[in-house]
Design a protein around this motif. Structure first.
Motif, PDB file in Angstrom:
ATOM      1  N   GLY A 314       0.827  -1.203   0.000  1.00  0.00           N
ATOM      2  CA  GLY A 314       0.000   0.000   0.000  1.00  0.00           C
ATOM      3  C   GLY A 314       0.860   1.251   0.000  1.00  0.00           C
ATOM      4  N   MET A 315       1.834   1.299   0.898  1.00  0.00           N
ATOM      5  CA  MET A 315       2.720   2.451   0.947  1.00  0.00           C
ATOM      6  C   MET A 315       3.598   2.522  -0.296  1.00  0.00           C
ATOM      7  SD  MET A 315       5.064   3.770   4.128  1.00  0.00           S
ATOM      8  CE  MET A 315       3.596   4.024   5.126  1.00  0.00           C
ATOM      9  N   GLY A 316       3.932   1.345  -0.875  1.00  0.00           N
ATOM     10  CA  GLY A 316       4.722   1.343  -2.103  1.00  0.00           C
ATOM     11  C   GLY A 316       3.987   1.974  -3.261  1.00  0.00           C
ATOM     12  N   VAL A 317       2.717   1.642  -3.425  1.00  0.00           N
ATOM     13  CA  VAL A 317       1.921   2.243  -4.498  1.00  0.00           C
ATOM     14  C   VAL A 317       1.764   3.736  -4.263  1.00  0.00           C
ATOM     15  CG1 VAL A 317      -0.369   2.277  -5.578  1.00  0.00           C
ATOM     16  CG2 VAL A 317       0.701   0.093  -4.996  1.00  0.00           C
ATOM     17  N   GLY A 318       1.545   4.124  -3.010  1.00  0.00           N
ATOM     18  CA  GLY A 318       1.448   5.550  -2.696  1.00  0.00           C
ATOM     19  C   GLY A 318       2.733   6.285  -3.013  1.00  0.00           C
ATOM     20  N   PHE A 357      -0.447  17.257   3.650  1.00  0.00           N
ATOM     21  CA  PHE A 357      -1.650  16.887   4.399  1.00  0.00           C
ATOM     22  C   PHE A 357      -2.033  15.421   4.188  1.00  0.00           C
ATOM     23  CE2 PHE A 357      -1.949  21.497   4.157  1.00  0.00           C
ATOM     24  CZ  PHE A 357      -2.316  21.828   5.456  1.00  0.00           C
ATOM     25  N   PHE A 358      -1.482  14.788   3.157  1.00  0.00           N
ATOM     26  CA  PHE A 358      -1.759  13.375   2.947  1.00  0.00           C
ATOM     27  C   PHE A 358      -1.206  12.528   4.096  1.00  0.00           C
ATOM     28  CE2 PHE A 358      -2.724  14.948  -1.139  1.00  0.00           C
ATOM     29  CZ  PHE A 358      -3.379  13.971  -1.867  1.00  0.00           C
ATOM     30  N   ILE A 359      -0.139  12.998   4.740  1.00  0.00           N
ATOM     31  CA  ILE A 359       0.497  12.202   5.796  1.00  0.00           C
ATOM     32  C   ILE A 359      -0.422  12.052   7.017  1.00  0.00           C
ATOM     33  CG2 ILE A 359       2.493  12.013   7.332  1.00  0.00           C
ATOM     34  CD1 ILE A 359       4.082  13.595   5.182  1.00  0.00           C
ATOM     35  N   PRO A 360      -0.921  13.160   7.626  1.00  0.00           N
ATOM     36  CA  PRO A 360      -1.826  12.956   8.762  1.00  0.00           C
ATOM     37  C   PRO A 360      -3.124  12.262   8.373  1.00  0.00           C
ATOM     38  CG  PRO A 360      -1.709  15.290   8.157  1.00  0.00           C
ATOM     39  CD  PRO A 360      -0.620  14.595   7.415  1.00  0.00           C
ATOM     40  N   VAL A 361      -3.650  12.572   7.187  1.00  0.00           N
ATOM     41  CA  VAL A 361      -4.884  11.898   6.751  1.00  0.00           C
ATOM     42  C   VAL A 361      -4.658  10.389   6.670  1.00  0.00           C
ATOM     43  CG1 VAL A 361      -6.475  11.584   4.812  1.00  0.00           C
ATOM     44  CG2 VAL A 361      -5.843  13.887   5.536  1.00  0.00           C
ATOM     45  N   GLY A 362      -3.534   9.988   6.082  1.00  0.00           N
ATOM     46  CA  GLY A 362      -3.240   8.566   5.969  1.00  0.00           C
ATOM     47  C   GLY A 362      -3.054   7.893   7.316  1.00  0.00           C
ATOM     48  N   LEU A 363      -2.421   8.586   8.247  1.00  0.00           N
ATOM     49  CA  LEU A 363      -2.214   8.021   9.582  1.00  0.00           C
ATOM     50  C   LEU A 363      -3.535   7.857  10.326  1.00  0.00           C
ATOM     51  CD1 LEU A 363       0.987   9.998  10.637  1.00  0.00           C
ATOM     52  CD2 LEU A 363       0.837   7.528  10.234  1.00  0.00           C
ATOM     53  N   PHE A 364      -4.403   8.867  10.264  1.00  0.00           N
ATOM     54  CA  PHE A 364      -5.727   8.750  10.892  1.00  0.00           C
ATOM     55  C   PHE A 364      -6.494   7.567  10.276  1.00  0.00           C
ATOM     56  CE2 PHE A 364      -5.467  13.606  11.496  1.00  0.00           C
ATOM     57  CZ  PHE A 364      -4.912  13.461  12.751  1.00  0.00           C
ATOM     58  N   TRP A 365      -6.487   7.501   8.957  1.00  0.00           N
ATOM     59  CA  TRP A 365      -7.205   6.473   8.212  1.00  0.00           C
ATOM     60  C   TRP A 365      -6.721   5.078   8.633  1.00  0.00           C
ATOM     61  CZ3 TRP A 365      -8.310   7.302   2.316  1.00  0.00           C
ATOM     62  CH2 TRP A 365      -8.969   6.203   1.789  1.00  0.00           C
ATOM     63  N   TYR A 366      -5.413   4.881   8.578  1.00  0.00           N
ATOM     64  CA  TYR A 366      -4.836   3.563   8.906  1.00  0.00           C
ATOM     65  C   TYR A 366      -5.130   3.182  10.358  1.00  0.00           C
ATOM     66  CZ  TYR A 366      -1.214   0.327  10.509  1.00  0.00           C
ATOM     67  OH  TYR A 366      -0.544  -0.710  11.105  1.00  0.00           O
ATOM     68  N   GLY A 367      -4.912   4.121  11.278  1.00  0.00           N
ATOM     69  CA  GLY A 367      -5.054   3.812  12.691  1.00  0.00           C
ATOM     70  C   GLY A 367      -6.462   3.399  13.077  1.00  0.00           C
ATOM     71  N   LEU A 384      -1.435   3.822   1.801  1.00  0.00           N
ATOM     72  CA  LEU A 384      -1.216   4.343   0.444  1.00  0.00           C
ATOM     73  C   LEU A 384      -1.285   5.867   0.446  1.00  0.00           C
ATOM     74  CD1 LEU A 384      -2.728   2.999  -2.863  1.00  0.00           C
ATOM     75  CD2 LEU A 384      -2.946   5.419  -2.315  1.00  0.00           C
ATOM     76  N   VAL A 385      -2.297   6.407   1.121  1.00  0.00           N
ATOM     77  CA  VAL A 385      -2.439   7.859   1.199  1.00  0.00           C
ATOM     78  C   VAL A 385      -1.227   8.475   1.896  1.00  0.00           C
ATOM     79  CG1 VAL A 385      -3.819   9.738   2.176  1.00  0.00           C
ATOM     80  CG2 VAL A 385      -4.953   7.763   1.147  1.00  0.00           C
ATOM     81  N   ALA A 386      -0.802   7.873   3.012  1.00  0.00           N
ATOM     82  CA  ALA A 386       0.374   8.387   3.712  1.00  0.00           C
ATOM     83  C   ALA A 386       1.615   8.308   2.836  1.00  0.00           C
ATOM     84  CB  ALA A 386       0.596   7.600   5.013  1.00  0.00           C
ATOM     85  N   GLY A 387       1.739   7.237   2.036  1.00  0.00           N
ATOM     86  CA  GLY A 387       2.890   7.068   1.157  1.00  0.00           C
ATOM     87  C   GLY A 387       3.022   8.184   0.137  1.00  0.00           C
ATOM     88  N   ILE A 388       1.903   8.680  -0.367  1.00  0.00           N
ATOM     89  CA  ILE A 388       1.935   9.801  -1.316  1.00  0.00           C
ATOM     90  C   ILE A 388       2.598  11.009  -0.665  1.00  0.00           C
ATOM     91  CG2 ILE A 388       0.526  11.436  -2.637  1.00  0.00           C
ATOM     92  CD1 ILE A 388      -1.552   9.194  -2.965  1.00  0.00           C
ATOM     93  N   GLY A 389       2.162  11.328   0.542  1.00  0.00           N
ATOM     94  CA  GLY A 389       2.715  12.493   1.229  1.00  0.00           C
ATOM     95  C   GLY A 389       4.166  12.305   1.626  1.00  0.00           C
TER      96      GLY A 389
END
Length: 478
Positions: A314-318, A357-367, A384-389
């Protein structure tokens, strides 16, 4: 090119200055042919991929390692993985400066060779303490391309094309840690943890051979020093010196300055300090997730040792999405800003202003997805979202430091890498305790709020960074 008299003539009493013959001199690395640049770039990118790969290949098989050495200490288990990153902290403090004193090529050659040697030592480690020491030394010397790779690309690539190349290079520190657990999971399950080390030893040996065969010196300061030395020998004119000789190239003086240069940049430049801390926090989050994916997906979703590696995709694709998007955007912004006559290094931060902003969004989402035990694809989409950021942050900051610190980009990158690596090593050590105390939802939310607090930094430095860099209070005599 000599300032006076012309090259190869006479012996003036005043020292003649040796420079490139012109801005288009084919011996200048930035003017090399694409093929010549390409072979150097490929070797550096391959080496940059290997070191982060080795940092996490151990993660899925760490239970095997602890069982083999009869230890059940969870902190020691995490440290066995993250000590590799601790080596990234110490290595840059002398590898970056050495590359600015003796050139990039000797540092690559020595470090890639020692990286192979210590990988072999890790494969035959007789005890857990020996394993930890050898992994630390592997990380120390293996971090060479991460530390001075930015300097190499600054030597070779024109600013208009730098965004795409740095984006591809930055995939190494991102995809390496992601591909490591995938390879390590299946390899550890089928052949045991020592074969993880042997495979990495073979791959690093190939890198060392490729460096010897295909890489060339690219640092302009060293190349002009070599040109001046050759002309002194040919002409007998001992007063010939390179255009950079005014920098006082006496080895003892240069090395002393070069060793403290990353520290001066780190402690006296607010830009380097804050962006290094920002990148360090995010890098730490990434390794915290990497070391706790087995905890989450084995215990909550019942994944096996081999399959657990696939959860890192997931993080790889991001990261790939961030790489393509940020690279294309960076070069487009450069062309537009240059055409409008308003180019400044701070333009490199523009793609990061929304992407951070993708980083905190991805962390909230995953957690919270993992906390709620939703379908396994949902928390992976959060990574994946966090990986983009995260990849956009890595790429934009690296490119910014290259443009903002010409000739000293290796020292700036060394300062950033040291901070990033220290935090990346320490954060995973308290990860399991944090998750046990706060749960996956609130634990990742804490990380998300911290990264959210850092989100104004890209805009602030885009708006005020040029003034800070040019402010006499922050002007460093490097």
């Amino acid at each position: 090119m000599l300032s006076q008299p012309k090259e190869g003539t006479g012996r003036g009493t005043e020292p003649e200055v040796v420079d490139w013959d012109s801005d288009e001199d084919p011996q200048k690395p930035i003017n090399w042919s694409n093929v010549r640049k390409f072979k150097n770039i490929v070797v550096v990118c391959y080496s940059t991929f290997l070191t982060p790969l080795g940092s996490t290949m151990f993660a899925p098989a760490i239970a095997q390692v602890m069982s083999a050495f009869e230890s059940n200490n969870p902190v020691l288990a995490s440290f066995t993985v993250s000590v590799w990153i601790l080596g990234y902290f110490f290595g840059p403090l002398f590898l970056g400066p050495l590359s600015e004193l003796y050139g990039r090529l000797p540092v690559y050659l020595v470090c890639n060779t020692l990286f192979t040697v210590f990988n072999i030592a890790t494969a035959v480690a007789p005890s857990l303490p020996a394993l930890i020491v050898f992994r630390f030394l592997s990380g120390t010397f293996g971090g060479c391309p991460i530390t001075i790779g930015a300097g190499t690309f600054g030597d070779l690539i024109r600013p208009r094309s730098r965004g795409k190349v740095i984006a591809v290079w930055s995939l190494g520190p991102m995809l390496g840690p992601i591909m490591g657990p995938i390879a390590g999971g299946f390899l550890g399950e089928d052949a045991g943890w020592r074969w993880i080390c042997w495979v990495l030893s073979i791959a690093s040996g190939i890198a060392a051979i490729a460096t010897l065969l295909f890489q060339e010196e690219t640092y302009p300061v060293v190349l002009l020093e070599q040109k001046a030395a050759k002309l002194r020998k040919q002409t007998g004119n001992k007063s010939l010196r390179s255009t950079f000789a005014s920098l006082d190239r006496k080895p003892s003086h240069v090395f002393a300055r070069a060793i403290i240069r990353p520290l001066k940049l780190l402690f006296r430049s607010p830009i380097v300090t804050l962006l290094s801390i920002y990148q360090g926090l995010v890098y730490g989050y990434m390794y915290l997730l990497f070391t706790t994916f087995p905890l989450v997906f084995q215990e909550q979703y019942g994944f096996g040792t081999g399959v657990i590696g696939l959860t890192y995709l997931g993080m790889g694709v991001g990261s790939l999405i961030g790489c393509v998007g940020a690279g294309v955007a960076a070069d487009m912004i450069y062309r537009k800003a240059t055409a409008a006559g308003r180019w400044k290094p701070e333009e490199r931060l523009v793609p990061l202003i929304p992407a951070c902003f993708f980083i905190p969004v991805g962390l909230f989402w995953y957690g919270w997805a993992a906390e709620g035990r939703t379908h396994w694809i949902v928390p992976i989409l959060g990574t994946l979202v966090a990986g983009i950021g995260i990849n956009t942050l890595m790429m934009c900051v690296a490119t910014y430091f290259i443009d903002a610190h010409p000739l000293y980009e290796a020292s700036a990158t060394a300062a950033m890498t040291a901070v990033r690596s220290l935090i990346g090593c320490l954060v995973p050590l308290f990860g399991r305790s944090m998750y046990e105390a706060m749960g996956l939802g609130w634990g990742n939310s804490l990380l998300g709020f911290l990264s959210l607090a850092m989100c104004p930094l890209p805009w602030l430095f885009y708006r005020y960074g040029e003034g800070i860099r040019k402010n006499p209070r922050f002007q460093l005599r490097l």
